[in-house]
Design an enzyme around this catalytic site. Structure first.
Site, short mmCIF file in Angstrom:
data_model
loop_
_atom_site.label_atom_id
_atom_site.label_comp_id
_atom_site.label_asym_id
_atom_site.label_seq_id
_atom_site.Cartn_x
_atom_site.Cartn_y
_atom_site.Cartn_z
N HIS A 1 77.82 1.92 -2.35
CA HIS A 1 77.09 2.63 -3.42
C HIS A 1 75.92 1.76 -3.91
O HIS A 1 75.84 1.41 -5.10
CB HIS A 1 78.02 3.00 -4.58
N GLU B 1 85.80 4.60 -5.41
CA GLU B 1 84.97 3.39 -5.29
C GLU B 1 85.50 2.34 -6.25
O GLU B 1 85.84 2.68 -7.38
CB GLU B 1 83.51 3.73 -5.62
N ARG C 1 77.16 11.91 -3.56
CA ARG C 1 78.42 11.60 -4.22
C ARG C 1 79.56 11.81 -3.22
O ARG C 1 79.57 12.79 -2.48
CB ARG C 1 78.67 12.51 -5.43
P1 NAD Z 1 67.83 16.56 -8.16
O1 NAD Z 1 68.47 17.20 -9.33
O2 NAD Z 1 66.37 16.29 -8.18
O3 NAD Z 1 68.14 17.41 -6.81
C1 NAD Z 1 69.36 18.00 -6.54
C2 NAD Z 1 69.09 19.25 -5.71
O4 NAD Z 1 70.35 19.78 -5.30
C3 NAD Z 1 68.37 20.36 -6.50
O5 NAD Z 1 67.24 20.82 -5.79
C4 NAD Z 1 69.42 21.45 -6.63
O6 NAD Z 1 68.87 22.76 -6.58
C5 NAD Z 1 70.26 21.20 -5.40
N1 NAD Z 1 71.59 21.82 -5.48
C6 NAD Z 1 72.33 22.11 -6.59
N2 NAD Z 1 73.46 22.76 -6.22
C7 NAD Z 1 73.42 22.86 -4.87
C8 NAD Z 1 74.29 23.44 -3.91
N3 NAD Z 1 75.42 24.07 -4.28
N4 NAD Z 1 73.95 23.38 -2.62
C9 NAD Z 1 72.80 22.79 -2.22
N5 NAD Z 1 71.92 22.24 -3.08
C10 NAD Z 1 72.22 22.27 -4.39
O7 NAD Z 1 68.65 15.21 -7.94
P2 NAD Z 1 68.16 13.91 -7.11
O8 NAD Z 1 67.45 12.98 -8.03
O9 NAD Z 1 67.51 14.34 -5.86
O10 NAD Z 1 69.58 13.24 -6.82
C11 NAD Z 1 70.53 13.91 -6.00
C12 NAD Z 1 71.89 13.25 -6.15
O11 NAD Z 1 71.84 11.96 -5.57
C13 NAD Z 1 72.30 12.97 -7.60
O12 NAD Z 1 72.93 14.10 -8.19
C14 NAD Z 1 73.24 11.81 -7.47
O13 NAD Z 1 74.57 12.29 -7.37
C15 NAD Z 1 72.84 11.16 -6.16
N6 NAD Z 1 72.33 9.79 -6.34
C16 NAD Z 1 72.95 8.79 -5.67
C17 NAD Z 1 72.49 7.48 -5.80
C18 NAD Z 1 73.14 6.33 -5.06
O14 NAD Z 1 73.08 5.20 -5.53
N7 NAD Z 1 73.72 6.54 -3.89
C19 NAD Z 1 71.43 7.21 -6.66
C20 NAD Z 1 70.79 8.26 -7.31
C21 NAD Z 1 71.27 9.56 -7.14
#
Ligand code: NAD
Length: 323
Positions: free
Chosen positions: A281, A262, A233
């Site tokens: 994105h 965005e 994000r």
């Molecule tokens: P997920 O919930 O499986 O993983 C997120 C990880 O981040 C978890 O392991 C959590 O413990 C960790 N985390 C939480 N707080 C933290 C902190 N302060 N410092 C470090 N790590 C921390 O989520 P995911 O499916 O792997 O997705 C991750 C992110 O990717 C989503 O939240 C979303 O914002 C983003 N995303 C972007 C797109 C895109 O189109 N670019 C698509 C899907 C997801």
């Protein structure tokens, strides 16, 4: 009276939605202003919501839904839904956490390679009639990859990047050390990760704790040769500080799929830099992921229309559901 599902921001998927969701009349709108959504949600039982289009589902919209039982975000993120307001009003919020993980991981790898190998600059140079660039790329072999957020996407990135024989560092306060070690990584604090990594890739969610996680101080810890990649994000990175660090070559490159605002404003200084690779994105935007994700959304929303809720992000609401 029959049920009604409000589908927001996804006019282009109306035919698909109609084929997959049979338990409700479907009403679709691409006018995602608060005023319009307040009006359209009045008699809706549920909302299927495309957050990637970047508009919020506010308390006012939620409170306008007199029959509203659920809001289902079509993707992983749901930070633009006022979850507290939903909980206060007995509305279930769901997301779709799986289905797009591999596409986002692959896009991350693509951004890492595009930055490391100067791919976009080289392409532009050839198209303009030039040939070789003076700029040198870098190898990934034997270098260090730092992963911030070791969830679904972070782990899939690690699996793929291990093929490049990189050392893996992970910063994730919520994951046990042995889980990281089992995948060949080393658990470190954020400062160590930033100081030692050649590539830093962000995969944590946007929360109050992670907003601005990478600011001026953090960028100053990074190597001048380092590449920063963000497919999570935009708000996780202080964009002004990042632009400054890139301009001053305090880090070498950034590969970004997500931004504070965005679509990007035309006067966003990122657009003037020669050491960025920017994508709109679009990390989930593969045919495979979209078909998989929308089929799963179809099943999830159909169940929700019949009172069965999956991937609930405010489970405390289940005890006080509207009858
Ligand atoms: P997920 O919930 O499986 O993983 C997120 C990880 O981040 C978890 O392991 C959590 O413990 C960790 N985390 C939480 N707080 C933290 C902190 N302060 N410092 C470090 N790590 C921390 O989520 P995911 O499916 O792997 O997705 C991750 C992110 O990717 C989503 O939240 C979303 O914002 C983003 N995303 C972007 C797109 C895109 O189109 N670019 C698509 C899907 C997801």
């Amino acid at each position: 009276m029959g049920k009604k599902l409000l589908v927001t921001g996804m006019d282009f998927l109306l035919d698909w939605v109609k084929q997959h969701i049979k338990s409700a009349e479907i009403v679709c709108t691409s006018n995602v202003s608060e005023e319009n959504l307040c009006r359209m949600v009045e008699d809706a039982d549920g909302i299927l919501y495309m957050q990637a289009l970047n508009y919020p589902i506010t308390r006012k919209i939620i409170e306008s839904g007199k029959k509203l039982r659920f809001i289902s975000s079509a993707g992983v993120g749901y930070e633009r839904i006022d979850v507290q307001a939903a909980t206060d009003n007995g509305v279930v919020v769901m997301n779709m956490p799986v289905g797009t993980t591999v596409s986002v991981a692959e896009h991350t790898v693509a951004l890492i390679l595009a930055c490391a190998k100067n791919l976009v600059k080289a392409h532009e140079n050839v198209v303009k009639g030039g040939w070789r660039l003076l700029a040198m790329g870098v190898e990934l072999w034997n270098k260090t990859l730092g992963i911030i957020g070791f969830g679904r996407i972070g782990r899939e990135v690690v699996k793929r990047m291990k093929g490049f024989e990189m050392n893996i560092l992970v910063y994730d306060p919520y994951v046990e050390e042995n889980e990281i070690r089992n995948m060949g990584g080393r658990k470190v604090d954020l400062e160590t990760l930033l100081k030692e990594s050649d590539i830093v890739s962000i995969h944590s969610p946007l929360t109050k704790e992670t907003e601005g996680l990478i600011g001026d101080e953090e960028l100053k810890l990074m190597k001048p040769t380092a590449i920063l990649v963000n497919t999570a994000r935009g708000e996780l990175v202080d964009e002004d500080a990042l632009v400054k660090a890139l301009k001053e070559r305090r880090i070498s490159y950034a590969g970004l799929d997500v931004f504070r605002q965005e679509p990007l404003n035309k006067d966003n200084p990122l657009l003037t830099l020669d050491n960025v690779v920017l994508t709109p994105h679009m990390a989930v935007q593969t045919l495979d992921a979209v078909i998989r994700m929308m089929n799963q959304n179809g099943i999830q929303v159909e169940k929700a229309l019949n009172g069965i809720y999956e991937n609930v992000v405010n489970p405390e609401v289940l005890t006080k559901l509207k009858k």
